[in-house]
Write a protein that holds these residues in place. Structure first.
Motif, PDB file in Angstrom:
ATOM      1  N   ARG A   1       0.836  -1.202   0.000  1.00 20.13           N
ATOM      2  CA  ARG A   1       0.000   0.000   0.000  1.00 20.13           C
ATOM      3  C   ARG A   1       0.872   1.253   0.000  1.00 20.13           C
ATOM      4  O   ARG A   1       0.543   2.249  -0.657  1.00 20.13           O
ATOM      5  N   HIS A   2       1.962   1.196   0.762  1.00 20.01           N
ATOM      6  CA  HIS A   2       2.876   2.341   0.780  1.00 20.01           C
ATOM      7  C   HIS A   2       3.531   2.543  -0.587  1.00 20.01           C
ATOM      8  O   HIS A   2       3.684   3.683  -1.048  1.00 20.01           O
ATOM      9  N   VAL A   3       3.919   1.447  -1.225  1.00 20.39           N
ATOM     10  CA  VAL A   3       4.488   1.561  -2.570  1.00 20.39           C
ATOM     11  C   VAL A   3       3.477   2.208  -3.510  1.00 20.39           C
ATOM     12  O   VAL A   3       3.813   3.113  -4.283  1.00 20.39           O
ATOM     13  N   GLY A   4       2.225   1.760  -3.435  1.00 19.78           N
ATOM     14  CA  GLY A   4       1.183   2.350  -4.269  1.00 19.78           C
ATOM     15  C   GLY A   4       1.022   3.836  -4.019  1.00 19.78           C
ATOM     16  O   GLY A   4       0.846   4.625  -4.965  1.00 19.78           O
ATOM     17  N   ASP A   5       1.067   4.238  -2.742  1.00 17.97           N
ATOM     18  CA  ASP A   5       0.973   5.662  -2.410  1.00 17.97           C
ATOM     19  C   ASP A   5       2.106   6.454  -3.056  1.00 17.97           C
ATOM     20  O   ASP A   5       1.890   7.550  -3.604  1.00 17.97           O
ATOM     21  N   LEU A   6       3.321   5.913  -2.989  1.00 14.83           N
ATOM     22  CA  LEU A   6       4.469   6.650  -3.513  1.00 14.83           C
ATOM     23  C   LEU A   6       4.419   6.759  -5.036  1.00 14.83           C
ATOM     24  O   LEU A   6       4.737   7.818  -5.599  1.00 14.83           O
ATOM     25  N   VAL A   7       4.017   5.698  -5.705  1.00 16.44           N
ATOM     26  CA  VAL A   7       3.885   5.760  -7.164  1.00 16.44           C
ATOM     27  C   VAL A   7       2.821   6.770  -7.559  1.00 16.44           C
ATOM     28  O   VAL A   7       3.002   7.566  -8.495  1.00 16.44           O
ATOM     29  N   GLU A   8       1.721   6.773  -6.816  1.00 14.53           N
ATOM     30  CA  GLU A   8       0.658   7.742  -7.091  1.00 14.53           C
ATOM     31  C   GLU A   8       1.130   9.161  -6.800  1.00 14.53           C
ATOM     32  O   GLU A   8       0.791  10.113  -7.526  1.00 14.53           O
ATOM     33  N   LEU A   9       1.920   9.325  -5.745  1.00 14.65           N
ATOM     34  CA  LEU A   9       2.458  10.648  -5.408  1.00 14.65           C
ATOM     35  C   LEU A   9       3.367  11.161  -6.526  1.00 14.65           C
ATOM     36  O   LEU A   9       3.289  12.334  -6.905  1.00 14.65           O
ATOM     37  N   LEU A  10       4.223  10.291  -7.057  1.00 17.45           N
ATOM     38  CA  LEU A  10       5.095  10.713  -8.157  1.00 17.45           C
ATOM     39  C   LEU A  10       4.275  11.157  -9.363  1.00 17.45           C
ATOM     40  O   LEU A  10       4.609  12.152 -10.021  1.00 17.45           O
ATOM     41  N   ALA A  11       3.209  10.425  -9.662  1.00 15.28           N
ATOM     42  CA  ALA A  11       2.344  10.813 -10.779  1.00 15.28           C
ATOM     43  C   ALA A  11       1.683  12.157 -10.498  1.00 15.28           C
ATOM     44  O   ALA A  11       1.570  13.015 -11.391  1.00 15.28           O
ATOM     45  N   HIS A  12       1.226  12.356  -9.269  1.00 14.42           N
ATOM     46  CA  HIS A  12       0.580  13.615  -8.883  1.00 14.42           C
ATOM     47  C   HIS A  12       1.535  14.791  -9.073  1.00 14.42           C
ATOM     48  O   HIS A  12       1.118  15.886  -9.493  1.00 14.42           O
ATOM     49  N   LEU A  13       2.817  14.570  -8.775  1.00 17.50           N
ATOM     50  CA  LEU A  13       3.813  15.634  -8.890  1.00 17.50           C
ATOM     51  C   LEU A  13       4.446  15.685 -10.278  1.00 17.50           C
ATOM     52  O   LEU A  13       5.359  16.486 -10.503  1.00 17.50           O
ATOM     53  N   ASP A  14       3.978  14.825 -11.188  1.00 12.72           N
ATOM     54  CA  ASP A  14       4.473  14.767 -12.564  1.00 12.72           C
ATOM     55  C   ASP A  14       5.976  14.479 -12.606  1.00 12.72           C
ATOM     56  O   ASP A  14       6.727  15.099 -13.361  1.00 12.72           O
ATOM     57  N   LEU A  15       6.385  13.516 -11.782  1.00 10.91           N
ATOM     58  CA  LEU A  15       7.785  13.102 -11.738  1.00 10.91           C
ATOM     59  C   LEU A  15       7.907  11.727 -12.371  1.00 10.91           C
ATOM     60  O   LEU A  15       7.279  10.770 -11.925  1.00 10.91           O
ATOM     61  N   ASP A  16       8.741  11.625 -13.385  1.00 10.76           N
ATOM     62  CA  ASP A  16       8.875  10.378 -14.130  1.00 10.76           C
ATOM     63  C   ASP A  16       9.853   9.429 -13.455  1.00 10.76           C
ATOM     64  O   ASP A  16       9.531   8.281 -13.157  1.00 10.76           O
ATOM     65  N   ARG A  17      11.086   9.900 -13.214  1.00 10.84           N
ATOM     66  CA  ARG A  17      12.117   9.075 -12.593  1.00 10.84           C
ATOM     67  C   ARG A  17      12.735   9.840 -11.433  1.00 10.84           C
ATOM     68  O   ARG A  17      12.934  11.054 -11.516  1.00 10.84           O
ATOM     69  N   VAL A  18      13.072   9.104 -10.366  1.00  8.05           N
ATOM     70  CA  VAL A  18      13.615   9.742  -9.176  1.00  8.05           C
ATOM     71  C   VAL A  18      14.773   8.928  -8.622  1.00  8.05           C
ATOM     72  O   VAL A  18      14.915   7.734  -8.897  1.00  8.05           O
ATOM     73  N   HIS A  19      15.594   9.596  -7.848  1.00  2.00           N
ATOM     74  CA  HIS A  19      16.530   8.915  -6.971  1.00  2.00           C
ATOM     75  C   HIS A  19      15.751   8.547  -5.709  1.00  2.00           C
ATOM     76  O   HIS A  19      15.072   9.393  -5.125  1.00  2.00           O
ATOM     77  N   LEU A  20      15.865   7.307  -5.276  1.00  2.00           N
ATOM     78  CA  LEU A  20      15.154   6.829  -4.093  1.00  2.00           C
ATOM     79  C   LEU A  20      16.109   6.717  -2.913  1.00  2.00           C
ATOM     80  O   LEU A  20      17.205   6.168  -3.051  1.00  2.00           O
ATOM     81  N   VAL A  21      15.681   7.242  -1.763  1.00  2.00           N
ATOM     82  CA  VAL A  21      16.453   7.116  -0.535  1.00  2.00           C
ATOM     83  C   VAL A  21      15.492   6.655   0.558  1.00  2.00           C
ATOM     84  O   VAL A  21      14.470   7.301   0.794  1.00  2.00           O
ATOM     85  N   GLY A  22      15.806   5.539   1.231  1.00  2.00           N
ATOM     86  CA  GLY A  22      14.928   5.026   2.265  1.00  2.00           C
ATOM     87  C   GLY A  22      15.686   4.617   3.509  1.00  2.00           C
ATOM     88  O   GLY A  22      16.807   4.102   3.426  1.00  2.00           O
ATOM     89  N   HIS A  23      15.069   4.831   4.660  1.00  2.00           N
ATOM     90  CA  HIS A  23      15.653   4.437   5.950  1.00  2.00           C
ATOM     91  C   HIS A  23      14.679   3.544   6.703  1.00  2.00           C
ATOM     92  O   HIS A  23      13.476   3.795   6.707  1.00  2.00           O
ATOM     93  N   ASP A  24      15.213   2.488   7.334  1.00  2.00           N
ATOM     94  CA  ASP A  24      14.381   1.617   8.159  1.00  2.00           C
ATOM     95  C   ASP A  24      13.268   1.031   7.283  1.00  2.00           C
ATOM     96  O   ASP A  24      13.552   0.493   6.217  1.00  2.00           O
TER      97      ASP A  24
END
Length: 276
Positions: free
Chosen positions: A73-96
């Motif tokens: 569900r979190h992955v889905g939220d983030l993919v949807e967020l990128l679409a909302h912000l019109d971002l095609d490709r990103v550098h990903l940084v994650g902790h924990d």
């Protein structure tokens, strides 16, 4: 700002200009975890997108029990967020937990990822195979499965046990304050209940899905981490199909980006610039 997605509203901080970096926090934090990285990345010419995940901080806490907080569900939220912000490709940084979520996003949507930086938490298969010391350090994940019992134990005596568990966390008091809101502690724990049930941690080995060849990966582990062994991160090399870089951060606990922000920023920036 508040961003309305199909299932939840997320509290998101967006700043800077340039290539986008998506910063994903873990338990029990919010996007404030990345404040030192946001400033450095913005100054270096990057846009930063730092969401607070569903169930945490000021973001929505949907009903539906643990299933509503499954890592997928979190992955889905983030993919949807990128679409909302019109971002095609990103550098990903994650902790924990953010590292686990970011790894899943890279595995399922590799075309959306320029690079992947994982802090503290390595590949799940590496954690599972890291030996008895790692199993001992992961004891709390079993406690968290006990709905009601875990909440009572952590919140007892004005969150004394949670405070001791967070130990060296520089933002422990503000994290605890956020968990006082109705339903907040259960929502924060539900990601463990949905994503790391006992059979995942201790069950029979399952085929390990490597991180994709097209995604360069940086792993950062801190020498004072009480929850994860170095072996659990360094062993991630076996599960990375593409370029892999590993760095130890000295004199830092689990929340290394707060304990050693300058060193973490230096490593992140060098890796991001290497990978366009």
């Amino acid at each position: 700002m508040r961003v309305q997605l199909s299932e939840v509203n997320l509290d998101v901080e967006v700043s800077g200009e340039g290539p986008a970096v998506l910063l994903v926090h873990g338990f029990p934090d919010s996007h404030r975890l990345w404040r030192h990285q946001v400033a450095a990345l913005n100054d270096a010419g990057f846009t930063t997108v730092a969401p607070t995940l569903r169930g945490f901080g000021a973001s929505d806490r949907p009903e539906g029990g643990p299933a509503a907080y499954h890592p997928g569900r979190h992955v889905g939220d983030l993919v949807e967020l990128l679409a909302h912000l019109d971002l095609d490709r990103v550098h990903l940084v994650g902790h924990d937990w953010g590292s686990g979520i970011a790894q899943a996003l890279a595995q399922f949507f590799p075309d959306r990822v320029r690079s992947l930086s994982i802090l503290s938490v390595g590949h799940l298969a590496s954690i599972r195979s890291a030996g008895w010391e790692q199993k001992q350090r992961s004891w709390y994940m079993l406690l968290f499965q006990l709905a009601g019992v875990a909440e009572d134990w952590l919140a007892r005596d004005d969150f004394a046990n949670m405070r001791e568990m967070l130990g060296e966390h520089p933002d422990a008091e503000s994290a605890i304050e956020a968990l006082r809101a109705p339903g907040a502690l259960t929502a924060a724990l539900d990601i463990y209940r949905a994503g790391l049930p006992p059979e995942v941690l201790f069950g029979a080995d399952a085929p390990a899905v490597p991180l994709p060849e097209s995604v360069p990966v940086l792993g950062l582990w801190s020498t004072g981490d009480r929850f994860l062994t170095e072996r659990s991160m360094a062993g991630t090399a076996e599960y990375v199909a593409g370029p892999w870089r590993y760095e130890r951060v000295e004199d830092a606990g689990h929340w290394l980006q707060l304990d050693q922000p300058e060193r973490v920023n230096e490593l992140l920036l060098s890796f991001l610039k290497e990978n366009g």
